[in-house]
Design a protein around this motif. Structure first.
Motif, mmCIF file in Angstrom:
data_model
loop_
_atom_site.group_PDB
_atom_site.id
_atom_site.type_symbol
_atom_site.label_atom_id
_atom_site.label_comp_id
_atom_site.label_asym_id
_atom_site.label_seq_id
_atom_site.Cartn_x
_atom_site.Cartn_y
_atom_site.Cartn_z
ATOM 1 N N VAL A 164 0.834 -1.200 0.000
ATOM 2 C CA VAL A 164 0.000 0.000 0.000
ATOM 3 C C VAL A 164 0.869 1.250 0.000
ATOM 4 N N THR A 165 1.943 1.225 0.795
ATOM 5 C CA THR A 165 2.845 2.380 0.857
ATOM 6 C C THR A 165 3.470 2.650 -0.499
ATOM 7 N N LEU A 166 3.970 1.607 -1.142
ATOM 8 C CA LEU A 166 4.550 1.776 -2.474
ATOM 9 C C LEU A 166 3.502 2.279 -3.453
ATOM 10 N N ALA A 167 2.304 1.727 -3.405
ATOM 11 C CA ALA A 167 1.231 2.147 -4.309
ATOM 12 C C ALA A 167 0.861 3.608 -4.094
ATOM 13 N N SER A 168 0.950 4.081 -2.841
ATOM 14 C CA SER A 168 0.609 5.477 -2.573
ATOM 15 C C SER A 168 1.603 6.426 -3.218
ATOM 16 N N LEU A 169 2.879 6.025 -3.306
ATOM 17 C CA LEU A 169 3.865 6.838 -4.007
ATOM 18 C C LEU A 169 3.588 6.838 -5.506
ATOM 19 N N GLY A 220 4.712 4.585 6.229
ATOM 20 C CA GLY A 220 3.337 4.261 5.879
ATOM 21 C C GLY A 220 2.932 4.982 4.624
ATOM 22 N N PRO A 221 1.713 4.729 4.133
ATOM 23 C CA PRO A 221 1.237 5.384 2.910
ATOM 24 C C PRO A 221 1.142 6.900 3.087
ATOM 25 N N ILE A 222 1.173 7.614 1.974
ATOM 26 C CA ILE A 222 1.037 9.068 1.986
ATOM 27 C C ILE A 222 -0.300 9.501 1.394
ATOM 28 N N ASP A 223 -1.123 8.549 0.990
ATOM 29 C CA ASP A 223 -2.440 8.840 0.446
ATOM 30 C C ASP A 223 -3.203 7.522 0.351
ATOM 31 N N ASN A 224 -4.386 7.585 -0.202
ATOM 32 C CA ASN A 224 -5.193 6.380 -0.437
ATOM 33 C C ASN A 224 -5.108 6.014 -1.912
ATOM 34 N N PRO A 225 -4.297 5.019 -2.260
ATOM 35 C CA PRO A 225 -4.134 4.646 -3.671
ATOM 36 C C PRO A 225 -5.330 3.865 -4.192
ATOM 37 N N GLY A 226 -5.564 3.990 -5.495
ATOM 38 C CA GLY A 226 -6.634 3.253 -6.142
ATOM 39 C C GLY A 226 -6.182 1.865 -6.567
ATOM 40 N N ILE A 227 -7.106 1.130 -7.153
ATOM 41 C CA ILE A 227 -6.823 -0.252 -7.553
ATOM 42 C C ILE A 227 -5.704 -0.303 -8.593
ATOM 43 N N ALA A 228 -5.705 0.624 -9.555
ATOM 44 C CA ALA A 228 -4.679 0.603 -10.598
ATOM 45 C C ALA A 228 -3.284 0.779 -10.012
ATOM 46 N N ALA A 229 -3.150 1.662 -9.025
ATOM 47 C CA ALA A 229 -1.848 1.867 -8.391
ATOM 48 C C ALA A 229 -1.439 0.644 -7.576
ATOM 49 N N LEU A 230 -2.396 0.022 -6.900
ATOM 50 C CA LEU A 230 -2.092 -1.202 -6.150
ATOM 51 C C LEU A 230 -1.572 -2.304 -7.068
ATOM 52 N N LEU A 231 -2.243 -2.479 -8.204
ATOM 53 C CA LEU A 231 -1.824 -3.519 -9.149
ATOM 54 C C LEU A 231 -0.473 -3.196 -9.774
#
Length: 323
Positions: free
Chosen positions: A163-168, A240-251
């Motif tokens: 999640v943290t990586l996806a938020s970046l 920790g995350p810096i925002d709430n990432p969407g599904i595309a960023a998670l994938l």
């Protein structure tokens, strides 16, 4: 031969006429959906649950809210409204509190990144806390799926790190087709023990964890801010995350592109230019600086996003001057 030429001329004239008609129709649609509506005063319309788009359009037309049913349907289909990706928890809560059809208050989520941005349908009077809980459950489900489908060679040990990586990735990617490539840059840096050097993490630290806007560009001094979220000073992922990432960023974070690139910089056209070496990256930064210099004043960059013409840009991997 003359007959063939005449046929071509008629065909060209027909194509021109079609293009003119299409342009005119597009302009009419734009004006119809962007001009002030026909109502003289604000009116609240309760839309029954499970109403289709056609049903919503019909109801709004009957109530005099919109002028043309078909124009509304086309615009709604093309625009597709949803919960924006990349918002912090305080920003999401502010949206929920501003929604007049919801009721009650909502507690802040346990942690940043716990809410999944998506399109959520709700009934008039539904509790805001219920919406938060729905978003939390949706994120839990999406994260579990992305973690299960992750590449086995990722330098990540927990789903929370994903999640943290996806938020970046969510903050850095301005184009859908670049998400996996940007994720790959960060993954490659993690493997090599290089600082991630992501500007949005510094902005998160300076903005009190997303509780306020940073209405200026980053400076060289900002990159020395004492914070575990400063990925210029601290190696590895932020805590920790810096925002709430969407599904595309998670994938994208779960399955980054296969590349050995280590740098990227804004290209001035809404995307990025990637590089494998620092020398190549320097050339890209200089090219971007040149593009900024040739743009009319006011077009380069945006408040809160640093432009590549400041003194810190030379060794950045992150995005500069994103519109």
């Amino acid at each position: 031969m003359l007959g063939f030429v005449g046929l071509l001329a008629r065909a060209a004239a027909t194509v021109t006429l079609v293009l003119v008609i299409a342009a005119g129709a597009g302009y009419w649609l734009y004006r119809d959906v962007t001009d002030p509506g026909p109502l003289a005063a604000t009116r609240t319309i309760v839309i029954p649950a499970h109403t289709s788009l056609a049903g919503v359009a019909s109801l709004l037309e009957q109530q005099g809210v919109i002028r043309h049913l078909r124009a509304f349907e086309i615009a709604a289909t093309l625009s597709g409204n949803g919960v924006p990706e990349g918002l912090t928890n305080p920003e999401v809560l502010a949206l929920l509190r501003a929604a007049p059809a919801l009721d009650g208050d909502a507690r802040p989520p346990a942690a940043e990144g716990d809410l999944l941005p998506d399109t959520y349908f709700y009934e008039y009077g539904e509790l805001r806390q219920g919406m938060v809980e729905r978003m939390e459950r949706a994120m839990s489900h999406a994260l579990a799926k992305a973690w299960a489908e992750r590449r086995p060679d990722l330098p990540l040990t927990t789903a929370e790190q994903l999640v943290t990586l996806a938020s970046l990735v969510e903050k850095e990617a301005s184009r859908e087709d670049e998400r996996a490539r940007i994720a790959a840059v960060f993954v490659n840096r993690l493997r090599l023990g290089m600082p991630l050097q992501s500007d949005p993490t510094v902005i998160y630290a300076l903005s009190g964890g997303g509780t306020r806007k940073l209405d200026r560009r980053l400076t060289q001094a900002d990159l020395a801010v004492s914070s575990p979220y400063n990925t210029y000073a601290a190696k590895g992922l932020p805590p920790g995350p810096i925002d709430n990432p969407g599904i595309a960023a998670l994938l994208a974070a779960a399955r980054p592109a296969f590349t050995d690139e280590l740098y990227f910089v804004a290209d001035g056209n809404g995307g990025h230019t990637f590089a494998k070496t620092l020398a190549e990256h320097y050339r890209n930064v200089l090219q971007y600086r040149h593009s900024l210099a040739t743009q009319p004043e006011g077009e380069a960059g945006a408040p809160g996003h640093p432009a590549a013409d400041n003194s810190a840009a030379g060794n950045r991997s992150g995005n500069q001057g994103r519109p």
